[in-house]
Motif scaffolding. Structure first.
Motif, PDB file in Angstrom:
ATOM      1  N   ALA A  98      35.462  37.456  40.224  1.00 18.64           N
ATOM      2  CA  ALA A  98      36.553  37.380  39.255  1.00 18.64           C
ATOM      3  C   ALA A  98      36.137  37.988  37.926  1.00 18.64           C
ATOM      4  O   ALA A  98      34.948  38.150  37.627  1.00 18.64           O
ATOM      5  CB  ALA A  98      36.974  35.922  39.047  1.00 18.64           C
ATOM      6  N   LEU A  99      37.148  38.294  37.120  1.00 16.55           N
ATOM      7  CA  LEU A  99      36.985  38.655  35.718  1.00 16.55           C
ATOM      8  C   LEU A  99      37.456  37.465  34.894  1.00 16.55           C
ATOM      9  O   LEU A  99      38.577  36.983  35.067  1.00 16.55           O
ATOM     10  CB  LEU A  99      37.821  39.898  35.385  1.00 16.55           C
ATOM     11  N   LEU A 100      36.578  36.958  34.015  1.00 17.48           N
ATOM     12  CA  LEU A 100      36.881  35.785  33.212  1.00 17.48           C
ATOM     13  C   LEU A 100      36.911  36.160  31.735  1.00 17.48           C
ATOM     14  O   LEU A 100      36.096  36.963  31.282  1.00 17.48           O
ATOM     15  CB  LEU A 100      35.822  34.699  33.417  1.00 17.48           C
ATOM     16  N   GLN A 101      37.851  35.575  31.001  1.00 17.13           N
ATOM     17  CA  GLN A 101      37.867  35.695  29.550  1.00 17.13           C
ATOM     18  C   GLN A 101      37.559  34.326  28.963  1.00 17.13           C
ATOM     19  O   GLN A 101      38.216  33.333  29.296  1.00 17.13           O
ATOM     20  CB  GLN A 101      39.213  36.214  29.050  1.00 17.13           C
ATOM     21  N   ILE A 102      36.568  34.269  28.084  1.00 17.12           N
ATOM     22  CA  ILE A 102      35.977  33.002  27.655  1.00 17.12           C
ATOM     23  C   ILE A 102      35.946  32.927  26.131  1.00 17.12           C
ATOM     24  O   ILE A 102      35.722  33.930  25.447  1.00 17.12           O
ATOM     25  CB  ILE A 102      34.545  32.896  28.220  1.00 17.12           C
ATOM     26  N   VAL A 103      36.149  31.736  25.609  1.00 21.88           N
ATOM     27  CA  VAL A 103      36.056  31.499  24.171  1.00 21.88           C
ATOM     28  C   VAL A 103      34.607  31.184  23.810  1.00 21.88           C
ATOM     29  O   VAL A 103      34.060  30.167  24.259  1.00 21.88           O
ATOM     30  CB  VAL A 103      36.960  30.324  23.737  1.00 21.88           C
ATOM     31  N   PRO A 104      33.937  32.049  23.015  1.00 24.15           N
ATOM     32  CA  PRO A 104      32.576  31.719  22.588  1.00 24.15           C
ATOM     33  C   PRO A 104      32.567  30.442  21.757  1.00 24.15           C
ATOM     34  O   PRO A 104      33.470  30.197  20.963  1.00 24.15           O
ATOM     35  CB  PRO A 104      32.176  32.931  21.731  1.00 24.15           C
ATOM     36  N   GLY A 105      31.555  29.647  21.949  1.00 24.74           N
ATOM     37  CA  GLY A 105      31.445  28.404  21.195  1.00 24.74           C
ATOM     38  C   GLY A 105      31.919  27.191  21.968  1.00 24.74           C
ATOM     39  O   GLY A 105      31.401  26.097  21.785  1.00 24.74           O
ATOM     40  N   SER A 106      32.922  27.400  22.841  1.00 28.82           N
ATOM     41  CA  SER A 106      33.400  26.277  23.654  1.00 28.82           C
ATOM     42  C   SER A 106      33.185  26.509  25.146  1.00 28.82           C
ATOM     43  O   SER A 106      33.072  25.555  25.913  1.00 28.82           O
ATOM     44  CB  SER A 106      34.896  26.028  23.403  1.00 28.82           C
ATOM     45  N   GLY A 107      33.154  27.779  25.552  1.00 32.29           N
ATOM     46  CA  GLY A 107      33.026  28.093  26.972  1.00 32.29           C
ATOM     47  C   GLY A 107      34.325  27.996  27.745  1.00 32.29           C
ATOM     48  O   GLY A 107      34.342  28.196  28.967  1.00 32.29           O
ATOM     49  N   GLN A 108      35.426  27.733  27.044  1.00 30.55           N
ATOM     50  CA  GLN A 108      36.716  27.594  27.714  1.00 30.55           C
ATOM     51  C   GLN A 108      37.145  28.916  28.341  1.00 30.55           C
ATOM     52  O   GLN A 108      37.112  29.963  27.694  1.00 30.55           O
ATOM     53  CB  GLN A 108      37.784  27.138  26.715  1.00 30.55           C
ATOM     54  N   VAL A 109      37.556  28.860  29.605  1.00 30.78           N
ATOM     55  CA  VAL A 109      38.096  30.033  30.294  1.00 30.78           C
ATOM     56  C   VAL A 109      39.588  30.107  30.004  1.00 30.78           C
ATOM     57  O   VAL A 109      40.346  29.211  30.380  1.00 30.78           O
ATOM     58  CB  VAL A 109      37.840  29.959  31.812  1.00 30.78           C
ATOM     59  N   ILE A 110      40.007  31.166  29.306  1.00 34.33           N
ATOM     60  CA  ILE A 110      41.415  31.292  28.943  1.00 34.33           C
ATOM     61  C   ILE A 110      42.163  32.273  29.834  1.00 34.33           C
ATOM     62  O   ILE A 110      43.395  32.333  29.801  1.00 34.33           O
ATOM     63  CB  ILE A 110      41.577  31.694  27.463  1.00 34.33           C
ATOM     64  N   GLU A 111      41.425  33.038  30.638  1.00 31.82           N
ATOM     65  CA  GLU A 111      42.065  33.967  31.576  1.00 31.82           C
ATOM     66  C   GLU A 111      41.113  34.188  32.733  1.00 31.82           C
ATOM     67  O   GLU A 111      39.891  34.264  32.558  1.00 31.82           O
ATOM     68  CB  GLU A 111      42.367  35.301  30.892  1.00 31.82           C
ATOM     69  N   ARG A 112      41.682  34.264  33.941  1.00 30.75           N
ATOM     70  CA  ARG A 112      40.882  34.553  35.132  1.00 30.75           C
ATOM     71  C   ARG A 112      41.650  35.518  36.010  1.00 30.75           C
ATOM     72  O   ARG A 112      42.810  35.258  36.350  1.00 30.75           O
ATOM     73  CB  ARG A 112      40.554  33.272  35.895  1.00 30.75           C
ATOM     74  N   ARG A 113      41.007  36.618  36.364  1.00 29.69           N
ATOM     75  CA  ARG A 113      41.591  37.604  37.266  1.00 29.69           C
ATOM     76  C   ARG A 113      40.704  37.707  38.501  1.00 29.69           C
ATOM     77  O   ARG A 113      39.567  38.182  38.434  1.00 29.69           O
ATOM     78  CB  ARG A 113      41.684  38.978  36.589  1.00 29.69           C
ATOM     79  N   SER A 114      41.177  37.273  39.632  1.00 29.96           N
ATOM     80  CA  SER A 114      40.422  37.389  40.876  1.00 29.96           C
ATOM     81  C   SER A 114      40.491  38.815  41.393  1.00 29.96           C
ATOM     82  O   SER A 114      41.459  39.537  41.148  1.00 29.96           O
ATOM     83  CB  SER A 114      40.976  36.429  41.930  1.00 29.96           C
ATOM     84  N   ILE A 115      39.443  39.227  42.109  1.00 32.48           N
ATOM     85  CA  ILE A 115      39.454  40.543  42.736  1.00 32.48           C
ATOM     86  C   ILE A 115      39.392  40.354  44.251  1.00 32.48           C
ATOM     87  O   ILE A 115      39.031  39.274  44.734  1.00 32.48           O
ATOM     88  CB  ILE A 115      38.313  41.437  42.224  1.00 32.48           C
ATOM     89  N   PRO A 116      39.784  41.375  45.027  1.00 33.88           N
ATOM     90  CA  PRO A 116      39.820  41.217  46.486  1.00 33.88           C
ATOM     91  C   PRO A 116      38.498  40.715  47.049  1.00 33.88           C
ATOM     92  O   PRO A 116      37.415  41.088  46.589  1.00 33.88           O
ATOM     93  CB  PRO A 116      40.148  42.632  46.971  1.00 33.88           C
ATOM     94  N   GLY A 117      38.590  39.840  48.054  1.00 31.78           N
ATOM     95  CA  GLY A 117      37.435  39.124  48.568  1.00 31.78           C
ATOM     96  C   GLY A 117      36.355  39.970  49.186  1.00 31.78           C
ATOM     97  O   GLY A 117      35.216  39.515  49.318  1.00 31.78           O
ATOM     98  N   GLU A 118      36.682  41.213  49.572  1.00 35.78           N
ATOM     99  CA  GLU A 118      35.658  42.057  50.189  1.00 35.78           C
ATOM    100  C   GLU A 118      34.724  42.690  49.162  1.00 35.78           C
ATOM    101  O   GLU A 118      33.763  43.379  49.526  1.00 35.78           O
ATOM    102  CB  GLU A 118      36.305  43.154  51.035  1.00 35.78           C
ATOM    103  N   TYR A 119      34.993  42.462  47.865  1.00 35.78           N
ATOM    104  CA  TYR A 119      34.161  43.037  46.812  1.00 35.78           C
ATOM    105  C   TYR A 119      33.272  41.978  46.170  1.00 35.78           C
ATOM    106  O   TYR A 119      33.689  40.841  45.960  1.00 35.78           O
ATOM    107  CB  TYR A 119      35.031  43.679  45.722  1.00 35.78           C
TER     108      TYR A 119
END
Length: 288
Positions: A98-119
């Motif tokens: 996956a591609l994750l977007q994270i808030v520095p300082g808290s570690g909160q994931v504010i966005e997650r984009r999964s990629i196809p499972g074969e990768y």
């Protein structure tokens, strides 16, 4: 030895063989660090005359932790990069990348984009208004930097491990001692360098980051980052990050991996695969 291979397909059998050969024949990383961060006479115990010609010792750096914050320990970190006040993280593994977007300082994931499972996701960088996420096979995904929407694909020659960029090229590692400079228009390799430390090839180069005109690279399965001259491939510094995690924090974690540099605020952040924390660190040259 743990090798990052697709379940049914080698990304490059020749690359795998070369990597294993280099690993088995080369001195250990610890031995290389000890011998190259001293003068030849100090490293061998020989007299100065017997040790000539002397090589200039390579600087060794330690660190001070500026701050730390939580990192989801399910994330199999293959690369991190600062992006408009947030951190982007490329998390690997088949069927879970996956591609994750994270808030520095808290570690909160504010966005997650999964990629196809074969990768198997690998390195990540932001370049020319696009986010590039590499995968082990050499294929990659391009995202809009404003909303992380998938807008295209690309591929590079050979396997893909680490990814960063300079002013003109994407920079790719493949687990060997070779680093390639890839044209962002046609994704062809314009040039490559062989990374060496006092003439010894240094393989297993993993996550990459471009920092103040040098390439920083994690050395897989170690607690070291190396600083690399992008013109010559010569190692210009060793960064020893042993002790970042307490012994009790090491349980069920994997290796140190992931380097992000915030040029605006001059801060350096590192983490690892399934690590419980991000660390903002300040480098300090070790005293002999």
């Amino acid at each position: 030895m743990k090798i990052k291979i697709a379940p049914t397909l080698f990304a490059s059998p020749l690359l795998l063989l070369a990597s294993l050969t280099l690993t088995s024949c080369a001195p250990s990383v610890e031995t290389l660090v000890r011998s190259t961060t001293r003068t030849a006479g100090e490293a061998t115990g020989a007299s100065p005359a017997a040790a000539r010609p002397l090589r200039r010792p390579i600087p060794l750096y330690t660190y001070k932790v500026v701050k730390s914050w939580p990192h989801h320990n399910w994330a199999f970190t293959e690369g991190i990069v600062f992006h408009e006040g947030t951190l982007l993280e490329s998390s690997g593994l088949y069927e879970a990348s996956a591609l994750l977007q994270i808030v520095p300082g808290s570690g909160q994931v504010i966005e997650r984009r999964s990629i196809p499972g074969e990768y198997f996701a690998e390195g990540i960088t932001v370049f020319n208004d696009r986010i590039y996420q590499l995968t082990l096979s050499g294929a990659g995904f391009i995202y809009n930097r404003e909303n992380l929407r998938h807008v295209g694909d690309f591929s590079v020659d050979g396997a893909g491990w680490g990814l960063t960029h300079d002013d003109t090229h994407l920079i790719v590692s493949d687990g060997s001692s070779t680093i390639r400079f890839v044209n962002p228009d046609g994704f062809t390799t314009d040039r490559s360098i062989k990374v060496t430390c006092h003439g010894v090839p240094l393989a297993q180069l993993n996550a990459l980051e471009y920092v103040k005109g040098e390439i920083f690279a994690n050395v897989w399965r170690t607690d070291y980052i190396v600083k690399i001259n992008p013109a010559t491939g010569e190692v210009t510094g060793w960064i020893d990050l042993k002790g970042l995690l307490l012994p009790e924090e090491r349980e069920r974690t994997d290796v140190l991996n992931g380097i992000a540099y915030d040029a605006t605020n001059d801060r350096l952040v590192v983490t690892g695969k399934r690590w419980p924390k991000f660390f903002e660190i300040r480098l300090e040259e070790a005293r002999s």
